[in-house]
Scaffold this active site. Sequence first.
Site, PDB file in Angstrom:
ATOM      1  N   HIS A   1      48.414   9.090  27.059  1.00  0.00           N
ATOM      2  CA  HIS A   1      47.118   9.739  26.172  1.00  0.00           C
ATOM      3  C   HIS A   1      46.628  10.939  26.658  1.00  0.00           C
ATOM      4  O   HIS A   1      47.360  11.510  27.586  1.00  0.00           O
ATOM      5  CB  HIS A   1      45.912   8.492  26.755  1.00  0.00           C
ATOM      6  CG  HIS A   1      45.771   8.437  28.151  1.00  0.00           C
ATOM      7  ND1 HIS A   1      45.440   9.421  29.179  1.00  0.00           N
ATOM      8  CD2 HIS A   1      46.085   7.250  28.951  1.00  0.00           C
ATOM      9  CE1 HIS A   1      45.710   8.977  30.537  1.00  0.00           C
ATOM     10  NE2 HIS A   1      46.033   7.348  30.447  1.00  0.00           N
TER      11      HIS A   1
ATOM     12  N   GLY B   1      44.899  11.809  29.111  1.00  0.00           N
ATOM     13  CA  GLY B   1      44.809  12.299  30.525  1.00  0.00           C
ATOM     14  C   GLY B   1      46.312  12.517  30.950  1.00  0.00           C
ATOM     15  O   GLY B   1      46.272  13.488  31.729  1.00  0.00           O
ATOM     16  N   HIS B   2      47.267  11.850  30.376  1.00  0.00           N
ATOM     17  CA  HIS B   2      48.610  12.536  30.834  1.00  0.00           C
ATOM     18  C   HIS B   2      48.941  13.600  30.307  1.00  0.00           C
ATOM     19  O   HIS B   2      49.520  14.675  31.078  1.00  0.00           O
ATOM     20  CB  HIS B   2      49.659  11.414  30.301  1.00  0.00           C
ATOM     21  CG  HIS B   2      49.540   9.855  30.745  1.00  0.00           C
ATOM     22  ND1 HIS B   2      49.125   8.996  30.008  1.00  0.00           N
ATOM     23  CD2 HIS B   2      49.805   9.422  31.767  1.00  0.00           C
ATOM     24  CE1 HIS B   2      49.115   7.953  30.626  1.00  0.00           C
ATOM     25  NE2 HIS B   2      49.614   7.974  31.789  1.00  0.00           N
TER      26      HIS B   2
ATOM     27  N   SER C   1      42.913   5.533  30.388  1.00  0.00           N
ATOM     28  CA  SER C   1      43.897   4.723  31.002  1.00  0.00           C
ATOM     29  C   SER C   1      44.723   3.949  30.044  1.00  0.00           C
ATOM     30  O   SER C   1      44.054   3.579  29.000  1.00  0.00           O
ATOM     31  CB  SER C   1      43.211   3.910  32.062  1.00  0.00           C
ATOM     32  OG  SER C   1      43.989   2.849  32.366  1.00  0.00           O
TER      33      SER C   1
ATOM     34  N   ARG D   1      45.698   1.322  30.516  1.00  0.00           N
ATOM     35  CA  ARG D   1      45.095  -0.037  30.396  1.00  0.00           C
ATOM     36  C   ARG D   1      43.900  -0.210  29.402  1.00  0.00           C
ATOM     37  O   ARG D   1      43.754  -1.352  28.989  1.00  0.00           O
ATOM     38  CB  ARG D   1      44.989  -0.786  31.774  1.00  0.00           C
ATOM     39  CG  ARG D   1      46.155  -0.750  32.720  1.00  0.00           C
ATOM     40  CD  ARG D   1      45.556  -1.397  33.974  1.00  0.00           C
ATOM     41  NE  ARG D   1      46.608  -2.034  34.883  1.00  0.00           N
ATOM     42  CZ  ARG D   1      47.571  -0.823  35.583  1.00  0.00           C
ATOM     43  NH1 ARG D   1      46.917   0.391  35.704  1.00  0.00           N
ATOM     44  NH2 ARG D   1      48.417  -1.425  36.330  1.00  0.00           N
TER      45      ARG D   1
END
Length: 283
Positions: free
Chosen positions: A34, A36-37, A185, A187
């Site tokens: 996502h 963030g990565h 995340s 998740r």
Amino acid sequence: MQVFREIKPLRAYLDAKRAEQATIGLVPTMGALHEGHLSLVKGSVDDNDITVTSIFVNPVQFNNPGDLAHYPRTLDEDLAMLQRYKGQVVFHPSANEVYKQEPMITLGFGPLGKTLEGQFRPGHFHGVGMVVAKLFNIVKPHRAYFGQKDLQQFAVIRRLVEDFSFDVELKCMPIIREPDGLALSSRNKRLDPDERQKAAKLYEALGIAHDLYRRRVSPDQVKKEVEGFFSMSDVTLEYFEIVNASSLNPLQSTFANEPVALCIAAYVGEVRLIDNLIIGNEY
Ligand code: AMP
């Protein structure tokens, strides 16, 4: 973009690049990428000639078999996202490739590994330390990029580098959030629409705690307020702690002149989420 599933050809490729003076950045991930990565990938692409993004759901760091079984795996989408960046090398090994044998070494990290996540995820940081040490030895990066989202992980890896004298520069990148504050995340993909809405409560609680902390309410009282906030909700708080952002030791008073982190873990349905907020920018 080069994709490797085995260590030997990856090493040969990177050795050749290193001989040409190329700098190498490493971004360890478990996939289901996502933004963030991708912020870590962007950071590495800006600083280095080559970025190795590893995509490996590391079985050794999962203490809960259900969490491992349900961890999202979206390799095709991940590769499509990484395609956009220059100098991309992807390392996507099998578990057998990484763990030819079960490790005999156990990594503990002393008090740093026992607090916060360590209380609820026994063996987790052993698994994290093991896979990151392996990745450092396989990739030999000049720099490695991690997210503040996993603050304790960063603290543990900093000690890993120090204790084993790894020759790598560590970078801690800011948390990327959804508009309602929920930290991105992998998740989050497991949340249904109702749970997704409720998941914003973690960040809301961090905001409430930050406000109280600024008003010099004592750490114990802030904790009580946060616990009260969740007692009325169907998000189940696992822990909320106010700690020194580096040592992760609990803070005794709000007058302390040290970098402070507010750390939270909670279950939304079956999905366990973590988040944190660092107060001040001394970190
Ligand atoms: P994971 O795939 O969950 O192991 O995460 C791989 C890396 O991405 C770790 O260093 C995480 O801290 C980082 N990361 C995960 N979520 C975020 C986020 N929302 N913002 C910034 N970095 C993140």
